[in-house]
Motif scaffolding. Structure first.
Motif, PDB file in Angstrom:
ATOM      1  N   LYS A   1       6.963 -43.784  12.962  1.00 24.03           N
ATOM      2  CA  LYS A   1       5.897 -44.488  13.682  1.00 24.03           C
ATOM      3  C   LYS A   1       4.811 -45.042  12.749  1.00 24.03           C
ATOM      4  O   LYS A   1       3.651 -44.651  12.814  1.00 24.03           O
ATOM      5  CB  LYS A   1       5.244 -43.566  14.730  1.00 24.03           C
ATOM      6  N   PRO A   2       5.157 -45.965  11.859  1.00 20.85           N
ATOM      7  CA  PRO A   2       4.133 -46.533  10.972  1.00 20.85           C
ATOM      8  C   PRO A   2       3.082 -47.292  11.779  1.00 20.85           C
ATOM      9  O   PRO A   2       3.403 -47.918  12.796  1.00 20.85           O
ATOM     10  CB  PRO A   2       4.933 -47.476  10.080  1.00 20.85           C
ATOM     11  N   SER A   3       1.846 -47.230  11.329  1.00 19.31           N
ATOM     12  CA  SER A   3       0.759 -47.897  12.048  1.00 19.31           C
ATOM     13  C   SER A   3       0.066 -48.976  11.215  1.00 19.31           C
ATOM     14  O   SER A   3      -0.703 -49.774  11.743  1.00 19.31           O
ATOM     15  CB  SER A   3      -0.285 -46.869  12.501  1.00 19.31           C
ATOM     16  N   ARG A   4       0.333 -49.005   9.906  1.00 17.34           N
ATOM     17  CA  ARG A   4      -0.289 -50.000   9.024  1.00 17.34           C
ATOM     18  C   ARG A   4       0.680 -50.315   7.895  1.00 17.34           C
ATOM     19  O   ARG A   4       1.635 -49.574   7.648  1.00 17.34           O
ATOM     20  CB  ARG A   4      -1.609 -49.480   8.463  1.00 17.34           C
ATOM     21  N   LYS A   5       0.426 -51.400   7.195  1.00 12.58           N
ATOM     22  CA  LYS A   5       1.375 -51.849   6.177  1.00 12.58           C
ATOM     23  C   LYS A   5       1.522 -50.844   5.041  1.00 12.58           C
ATOM     24  O   LYS A   5       2.583 -50.755   4.418  1.00 12.58           O
ATOM     25  CB  LYS A   5       0.975 -53.217   5.636  1.00 12.58           C
ATOM     26  N   GLU A   6       0.466 -50.067   4.742  1.00 13.80           N
ATOM     27  CA  GLU A   6       0.561 -49.070   3.683  1.00 13.80           C
ATOM     28  C   GLU A   6       1.592 -47.989   3.995  1.00 13.80           C
ATOM     29  O   GLU A   6       2.106 -47.331   3.077  1.00 13.80           O
ATOM     30  CB  GLU A   6      -0.809 -48.421   3.443  1.00 13.80           C
ATOM     31  N   ASP A   7       1.910 -47.814   5.287  1.00  7.52           N
ATOM     32  CA  ASP A   7       2.911 -46.815   5.666  1.00  7.52           C
ATOM     33  C   ASP A   7       4.310 -47.186   5.190  1.00  7.52           C
ATOM     34  O   ASP A   7       5.199 -46.325   5.131  1.00  7.52           O
ATOM     35  CB  ASP A   7       2.923 -46.626   7.191  1.00  7.52           C
ATOM     36  N   LEU A   8       4.513 -48.463   4.840  1.00  2.18           N
ATOM     37  CA  LEU A   8       5.806 -48.871   4.307  1.00  2.18           C
ATOM     38  C   LEU A   8       6.107 -48.174   2.986  1.00  2.18           C
ATOM     39  O   LEU A   8       7.264 -48.076   2.560  1.00  2.18           O
ATOM     40  CB  LEU A   8       5.847 -50.388   4.098  1.00  2.18           C
ATOM     41  N   LEU A   9       5.069 -47.664   2.310  1.00  2.00           N
ATOM     42  CA  LEU A   9       5.234 -46.992   1.024  1.00  2.00           C
ATOM     43  C   LEU A   9       5.681 -45.549   1.158  1.00  2.00           C
ATOM     44  O   LEU A   9       6.124 -44.947   0.176  1.00  2.00           O
ATOM     45  CB  LEU A   9       3.925 -47.047   0.226  1.00  2.00           C
ATOM     46  N   VAL A  10       5.555 -44.986   2.341  1.00  2.00           N
ATOM     47  CA  VAL A  10       5.874 -43.564   2.515  1.00  2.00           C
ATOM     48  C   VAL A  10       6.864 -43.291   3.638  1.00  2.00           C
ATOM     49  O   VAL A  10       7.449 -42.207   3.704  1.00  2.00           O
ATOM     50  CB  VAL A  10       4.583 -42.735   2.744  1.00  2.00           C
ATOM     51  N   ALA A  11       7.059 -44.236   4.537  1.00  2.85           N
ATOM     52  CA  ALA A  11       7.973 -44.018   5.662  1.00  2.85           C
ATOM     53  C   ALA A  11       9.409 -43.907   5.168  1.00  2.85           C
ATOM     54  O   ALA A  11       9.814 -44.642   4.261  1.00  2.85           O
ATOM     55  CB  ALA A  11       7.861 -45.166   6.667  1.00  2.85           C
ATOM     56  N   PRO A  12      10.216 -43.006   5.726  1.00  3.97           N
ATOM     57  CA  PRO A  12      11.622 -42.908   5.338  1.00  3.97           C
ATOM     58  C   PRO A  12      12.392 -44.158   5.759  1.00  3.97           C
ATOM     59  O   PRO A  12      12.010 -44.846   6.709  1.00  3.97           O
ATOM     60  CB  PRO A  12      12.112 -41.669   6.084  1.00  3.97           C
ATOM     61  N   GLY A  13      13.459 -44.451   5.046  1.00  2.84           N
ATOM     62  CA  GLY A  13      14.321 -45.573   5.417  1.00  2.84           C
ATOM     63  C   GLY A  13      13.918 -46.920   4.854  1.00  2.84           C
ATOM     64  O   GLY A  13      14.634 -47.907   5.028  1.00  2.84           O
ATOM     65  N   ILE A  14      12.764 -46.983   4.170  1.00  3.78           N
ATOM     66  CA  ILE A  14      12.296 -48.277   3.657  1.00  3.78           C
ATOM     67  C   ILE A  14      12.803 -48.464   2.224  1.00  3.78           C
ATOM     68  O   ILE A  14      12.102 -48.226   1.253  1.00  3.78           O
ATOM     69  CB  ILE A  14      10.762 -48.389   3.705  1.00  3.78           C
ATOM     70  N   GLY A  15      14.066 -48.885   2.116  1.00  5.57           N
ATOM     71  CA  GLY A  15      14.645 -49.197   0.825  1.00  5.57           C
ATOM     72  C   GLY A  15      14.720 -50.695   0.619  1.00  5.57           C
ATOM     73  O   GLY A  15      14.266 -51.479   1.463  1.00  5.57           O
ATOM     74  N   PRO A  16      15.296 -51.145  -0.494  1.00  5.14           N
ATOM     75  CA  PRO A  16      15.377 -52.585  -0.778  1.00  5.14           C
ATOM     76  C   PRO A  16      16.051 -53.398   0.321  1.00  5.14           C
ATOM     77  O   PRO A  16      15.582 -54.480   0.673  1.00  5.14           O
ATOM     78  CB  PRO A  16      16.187 -52.632  -2.080  1.00  5.14           C
TER      79      PRO A  16
END
Length: 375
Positions: free
Chosen positions: A269-284
């Motif tokens: 449940k990311p709420s801001r763009k900075e969460d893309l740096l820590v959320a699981p599943g966000i690979g290339p």
């Protein structure tokens, strides 16, 4: 100047033991003086500057252009920082040692009175930034975290086997939440998809919204966007969108792996763009899929500019004691040994208290004796 990138030639081999002793000695005396004069925070800050890092690397005698300089310099500082009372510590390393950050953060937290979980999150988000949000063809294989109580820096390095180059990234906690993290960039310009650049801010925000709409919705939009790629050529054959984008967009396909990755990110449940740096599943692959949808359907793209802004000066600061491989001239052992004595005069002139001055001189004297004995 803090944060940035430097490109280096991919080199193998090891530093000969007799030169390594001098490099350790020079590193110790230089950092000793800096800690005495400026404090540990300033040392950490300077290590976040790719140009200062290169100057330090050259001053102790490492090659100006070698990929091995990153691991050697930070390996030396890691060893010394845990032995001495510099009030900053170096964590991580090369290869498998990159994975030691989490356990080393526990001990560092006790020594420096900082939260280990925050250190690990800083480490993790920095690695994500230069492996997923910035895709420039370099695979990370070196990852160091440098910590003082008030200032943190990550120095990491990627390898491009085809180009026979390595690229070093410097990231500082002062750039959080990663506003234009790749500044002061020196190297060889190539191709990149950069979702961390300022112009990609809207694309990153849309990516968060897409993730929260659920995997099924994203997969549907991905199919629409892929179909849209076919209509991106003019009658002359030229692409309507940036031709550099095609290299990253055409390989993106719906797959079970991608759907599972999006599911993990959705559950976070990311709420801001900075969460893309820590959320699981966000690979290339996930980033490329989200960028494709954002670009073709919503009109907001990532940057396709390699964050290299100026050429690398190979010989700046390369004349101190020579270089390990003989560039600009062979390593001068006598000069390296004399530097220790010269540093005594620098300490005498430094604006520090008499008590601190005496301690620094005593340490330098012992170090000079050890170097003369070759121990």
């Amino acid at each position: 100047m803090e944060g940035g990138i430097s490109d280096l030639i991919l080199h193998g081999g090891k530093v000969p033991p007799h030169l390594m002793k001098r490099m350790i000695g020079l590193s110790e005396v230089i950092v000793d003086l800096m800690v005495e004069e400026f404090g540990p925070e300033e040392v950490v800050r300077r290590l976040s500057d790719p140009f200062w890092f290169q100057a330090f690397n050259n001053a102790i005698g490492m090659d100006w252009d070698s990929s091995g300089s990153t691991a050697v310099v930070l390996g030396i500082l890691k060893r010394l920082s845990w032995e001495k009372e510099w009030e900053f510590l170096v964590l991580g390393g090369k290869g498998k040692n990159m994975l030691k950050v989490k356990e080393e953060a526990e001990e560092a937290g006790k020594k420096l009175d900082i939260a280990p979980e925050e250190v690990f999150q800083f480490s993790k988000s920095s690695a994500r930034l230069d492996s997923a949000l910035l895709q420039d063809g370099y695979d990370l294989y070196v990852h160091f975290v440098v910590l003082s109580r008030k200032r943190w820096t990550v120095v990491q390095q990627g390898m491009n086997v085809e180009r026979k180059l390595a690229r070093r990234y410097h990231l500082t906690d002062e750039n959080r939440p990663w506003r234009n993290p790749h500044s002061a960039v020196s190297g060889i310009r190539g191709e990149a998809l950069d979702a961390s650049a300022p112009v990609a801010e809207k694309m990153a925000e849309i990516s968060v919204d897409l993730i929260n709409e659920g995997p099924s919705r994203v997969m549907t939009l991905l199919k629409v966007a892929r179909a849209g790629l076919k209509g991106q050529r003019r009658l002359t054959g030229e692409f309507v969108i940036d031709p550099r984008a095609i290299r990253y967009y055409y390989p993106v396909r719906p797959s079970r792996q991608l759907e599972n990755a999006l599911k993990k990110a959705y559950e976070f449940k990311p709420s801001r763009k900075e969460d893309l740096l820590v959320a699981p599943g966000i690979g290339p692959k996930t980033v490329r899929a989200l960028a494709l949808i954002s670009h073709l359907i919503y009109g907001y793209s990532p940057s396709f500019e390699d964050p290299v802004s100026s050429p690398l000066d190979p010989f700046a600061y390369a004349y101190a004691v020579g270089g390990k491989d003989g560039v600009p001239y062979p390593y001068d052992v006598k000069t390296a040994d004399k530097v220790i004595e010269i540093m005594k005069e620098i300490v005498m002139k430094a604006k520090i208290g008499e008590k601190e001055k005496a301690k620094a001189l005593a340490r330098l004297g012992k170090l000079a004796e050890r170097l003369k004995r070759g121990t």
